[in-house]
Design an enzyme around this catalytic site. Structure first.
Site, PDB file in Angstrom:
ATOM      1  N   PRO A   1      72.070  27.447  31.267  1.00 53.90           N
ATOM      2  CA  PRO A   1      70.699  27.213  31.751  1.00 53.90           C
ATOM      3  C   PRO A   1      69.640  27.942  30.930  1.00 53.90           C
ATOM      4  O   PRO A   1      68.583  27.386  30.640  1.00 53.90           O
ATOM      5  CB  PRO A   1      70.741  27.741  33.190  1.00 53.90           C
ATOM      6  CG  PRO A   1      72.174  27.623  33.591  1.00 53.90           C
ATOM      7  CD  PRO A   1      72.977  27.870  32.340  1.00 53.90           C
TER       8      PRO A   1
ATOM      9  N   LYS B   1      74.553  15.493  28.051  1.00 54.38           N
ATOM     10  CA  LYS B   1      73.617  14.759  27.194  1.00 54.38           C
ATOM     11  C   LYS B   1      72.887  15.790  26.327  1.00 54.38           C
ATOM     12  O   LYS B   1      72.992  16.986  26.551  1.00 54.38           O
ATOM     13  CB  LYS B   1      72.601  13.997  28.033  1.00 54.38           C
ATOM     14  CG  LYS B   1      73.197  12.932  28.961  1.00 54.38           C
ATOM     15  CD  LYS B   1      72.089  12.284  29.781  1.00 54.38           C
ATOM     16  CE  LYS B   1      72.623  11.224  30.718  1.00 54.38           C
ATOM     17  NZ  LYS B   1      71.541  10.646  31.552  1.00 54.38           N
TER      18      LYS B   1
ATOM     19  N   GLU C   1      65.817  17.408  21.548  1.00 51.57           N
ATOM     20  CA  GLU C   1      64.657  16.672  21.047  1.00 51.57           C
ATOM     21  C   GLU C   1      63.773  16.107  22.151  1.00 51.57           C
ATOM     22  O   GLU C   1      62.601  15.798  21.924  1.00 51.57           O
ATOM     23  CB  GLU C   1      65.143  15.554  20.116  1.00 51.57           C
ATOM     24  CG  GLU C   1      65.846  16.150  18.913  1.00 51.57           C
ATOM     25  CD  GLU C   1      66.544  15.129  18.027  1.00 51.57           C
ATOM     26  OE1 GLU C   1      65.996  14.778  17.001  1.00 51.57           O
ATOM     27  OE2 GLU C   1      67.669  14.702  18.366  1.00 51.57           O
TER      28      GLU C   1
HETATM   29 MO1  MOS Z   1      67.622  15.902  14.170  1.00 48.54          MO
HETATM   30  S1  MOS Z   1      66.066  14.869  13.466  1.00 48.54           S
HETATM   31  O1  MOS Z   1      68.559  14.704  14.717  1.00 48.54           O
HETATM   32  O2  MOS Z   1      68.160  17.143  13.272  1.00 48.54           O
END
Ligand code: MOS
Length: 752
Positions: free
Chosen positions: A644, A713, A717
């Site tokens: 976490p 998951k 990003e």
């Molecule tokens: Mo990333 S752009 O998948 O390192």
């Protein structure tokens, strides 16, 4: 921010194990004391320094270099130019697969972009090499540079991103727009951005005959090893890469860059170990960037606020010699239900270095446009932006009709809105001011990123003394792989973390796959889990088949591995320690192997994404147009949370990238020359601590039994994707001015 008490951890945080615990970074002390050894910290005996000379023109060829002047400088050993650079076994412009990018390694005198390497100076000291490079005084034959999205003919690319189609359609968008009772059409622009990891690309290369030793940061050791092996005509196993830490990669360190290859060639040429490190401005060219985009959004709704059509068209740029296409329109595939959706891409070839995957490729610029357009459409319908998103919530992936493997986005909306206080938001803009007279605005955006996996492999060993070893050539680029994967490794072996030796970060270990696409923990974690399962099954065979074991007669599926012991699943009073089992069987150690990859059947049956909702507060100076983000709340659902503390940290980092995208990052190009005008961290702005607001990340419960055995998951990003749009929408809410050109700068708001 409250830590989740382990005893009350929600179900998506796996308990009774290492997974789910907020362990601190295993390499944290090394990093905070400056003793972590990054690639450029290595100095093998006899090492010399290589410095690049780079092109100041965007297109043409080099007609002369004053090699004699450089060689005459004290300490300079060699000047490598196309005239004396050893030829390679493979054409560096070969493209055998989509992840093989064309590189400039002094095989000819052509210049294809600004900051392209045109020579390498090798010297006894960094200072001498730097001075030698300055003495080269290049002359060029220059052709006009093509810069900007309108400076060349456009074309429909064969593929976008890692290989998806340029156009995808579901339903009839024109009919949907014609039938709509409200419509918007708007064009959004995003600039070129450069990865700018804290650690520049670097290599320390040492040849021993045809064996090559490399210290270099890479997000994909095995792929890089294969690429270098091809270029030099040697066996991959004769290349030994050490990449224990990266000071950030962000996509630009996945492939083995041209400058790194030049360092290796230079080491061969001079017959000594060579160190080559890029200067900051040299990062603006040969190691990738996020391409600029111009995105046209067309949306229509019926009189209930339900979408009738969604069209997302992207014009972007690639280089004159390679084909990476930013897949920005793909952001519209998964989020909003509409009977008609069309996503399409066109590109122009510019005199620029080839663009590349950069953190949240596609979704980062794409969601900035989509989430802004959704806000504009909600306004056109007179609806609250959250109510509008819920009205158009996708219960299945709209483009494909597939069910989601899991999707807790509704809970993200609810928990994020509650925490932020969204219900108190006035619908109209310019309604809120703070005590200092600043305009205050609230905006939101939806976050989405595919839950991807590559393929990875791992090896697991149990030893007679009751300890274990897990080996995997994984990549810690700051995201915490070294820690999170060690937690998974301990659970996979049924041991405590301090009984589990975790070996990682070198190419001699099993290939962990690419650390990219937010897929590393899922891929490498699944491989480790599988390898642990394999070695535990072997251990169980030794016990259950032996009359002297208390486990005799329990089949393999009937044991549990925990705390260095195997227990009968049907009778936990009967157990035996790993040490006793291996001692009796006479094994010093046993080993298992594992693979992590997506299950093809699950992939074809389900759409797999992580989701989130980001809520932003901004304050805008009504006179000067200065924007400050004052509050960000993100609620994210991405399956199992391995750690976490570190997952929250990934979300913070992603949201800060979103702030950066919305307000800061912008590579300014000189249209006449194709030169980046701000190739340094003084003028290429990224958020510093003073720009970072109060941030909260809520870990929303989500269990996914389809993505992989651990239900993981990616979390790296997604934080960027909702945030840029949320900030743009908050700026509109504060000022009533819709800025459609990123970054949002004060000149676009002044006097608002
Ligand atoms: Mo990333 S752009 O998948 O390192």
């Amino acid at each position: 921010m409250p830590e989740i008490a382990l005893s009350q951890a929600p179900a998506h945080i796996r308990m009774g194990s290492s997974i789910g615990q907020s362990l601190t970074r295993r390499e944290g002390v090394l990093k905070t004391t400056g003793t972590a050894r990054f690639a450029a910290d290595n100095h093998p005996p006899g090492m010399v320094y290589a410095v690049l000379a780079v092109s100041s023109i965007a297109r043409g060829r080099v007609t002369s270099l004053d090699v004699a002047a450089a060689k005459a400088h004290s300490g300079v050993i060699e000047v490598m130019t196309p005239a004396n650079t050893p030829r390679l076994a493979q054409d560096p412009d070969a493209k055998l697969h989509p992840f093989m990018f064309r590189i400039e390694v002094l095989q000819n005198d052509t210049v294809r972009y600004v900051n392209q390497p045109i020579a390498v100076v090798v010297a006894e000291t960094l200072e001498a090499a730097t001075e030698g490079a300055l003495l080269l005084a290049p002359a060029y034959e220059t052709e006009p540079a093509r810069t900007g999205l309108d400076s060349n003919d456009s074309f429909i690319p064969q593929a976008v991103g890692a290989g998806g189609p340029a156009e995808e359609t579901h339903g009839d968008v024109d009919a949907g727009l014609a039938a709509a009772s409200a419509r918007i059409e708007a064009v959004y622009e995003t600039p070129a951005q450069y990865h700018n990891a804290m650690e520049p690309h670097s290599v320390v290369a040492a040849w021993d005959g045809n064996t090559l030793s490399l210290d270099m940061p890479t997000q994909a050791m095995a792929m890089t090893q294969g690429r270098i092996a091809g270029l030099f005509g040697i066996a991959p196993e004769d290349i030994h890469i050490r990449s224990p830490f990266l000071g950030g990669g962000f996509g630009s360190k996945a492939l083995g860059s041209g400058p790194q290859v030049l360092g290796i060639i230079a080491a061969r040429l001079v017959g000594r170990p060579v160190k080559l490190v890029l200067r900051r401005e040299q990062m603006f060219g040969p190691v990738g960037h996020r391409a600029p985009t111009r995105q046209t959004m067309r949306l229509g709704t019926d009189d209930q606020g339900a979408l009738t059509a969604l069209s997302h068209h992207v014009k972007t740029a690639t280089s004159t010699f390679d084909d990476f296409i930013e897949p920005a329109a793909n952001a519209s595939h998964a989020l909003y239900a509409s009977p008609a959706i069309k996503t399409s891409h066109e590109a122009v070839r510019l005199d620029t270095g080839t663009p590349l995957f950069m953190r949240a490729p596609g979704e980062a610029p794409g969601s900035a446009a989509l989430e802004s357009a959704i806000d504009e459409m909600a306004l056109a319908c007179g609806m609250d932006p959250l109510a509008f998103r819920l009205k158009n919530y996708a219960e299945v992936e709209p483009m494909s009709g597939k069910p989601f493997s899991s999707k807790a986005l509704r809970q993200c909306y609810e928990q994020g809105a509650e925490r932020f206080g969204w219900a108190a938001r006035p619908l109209a803009p310019r309604q809120m001011r703070d005590d200092a007279g600043m305009l205050v605005g609230w905006g939101m955006g939806t976050a989405v990123f595919p839950a991807l996996m590559f393929q990875g492999h791992a090896r697991a060993v149990l030893r007679q003394d009751g300890t274990g070893v897990v080996e995997i050539g994984a990549h810690d680029m700051g995201q915490g792989a070294w820690t999170a994967l060690a937690q998974i490794a301990a659970d996979a072996l049924g041991l405590d973390p301090d009984q589990t030796e975790f070996r990682s970060g070198t190419s001699d270990l099993p290939d962990a796959g690419i650390a990219g696409g937010s897929a590393h923990t899922a891929t490498a974690g699944a491989a480790i889990h599988d390898a642990g399962g394999d070695v535990i099954a072997k251990l169980a065979d030794l016990a259950t088949g032996d009359q002297r074991s208390p486990l005799f007669g329990a089949n393999n599926a009937g044991v549990i591995a925990r705390g260095g012991r195997l227990y009968r699943r049907d009778d936990e009073a009967r157990s035996e320690s790993y040490t006793d089992i291996l001692t009796r069987a006479g094994h010093a150690e046993i080993e298992g192997r594992g693979t992590g990859a997506s299950d093809p059947a699950a992939l074809s049956a389900y759409a797999m994404y992580a989701h989130g909702a980001v809520f932003a507060e901004v304050k805008v100076d009504p006179d000067f147009g200065q924007v400050r983000v004052t509050r960000l709340v993100g609620a994210f659902a991405a399956g199992t949370v391995v750690n976490p503390r570190m997952v929250r940290s990934q979300y913070y980092g992603g949201m800060i990238w979103g702030v950066s995208f919305a307000l800061h990052e912008h590579a300014v190009m000189d249209k006449r020359t194709g030169r980046p005008m701000n190739p340094n961290l003084a003028e290429y702005h990224v958020p510093v601590n003073a720009d970072v607001p109060n941030i909260e990340a809520i870990l929303v419960e989500e269990r996914d039994v389809h993505v992989n055995a651990l239900g993981i998951k990616g979390v790296g990003e997604i934080g960027i994707t909702g945030t840029a749009g949320a900030i743009a929408n908050a700026v509109w809410h504060a000022t009533g001015v819709r800025v459609r050109r990123f970054p949002i700068t004060l000149d676009q708001l002044i006097g608002a």
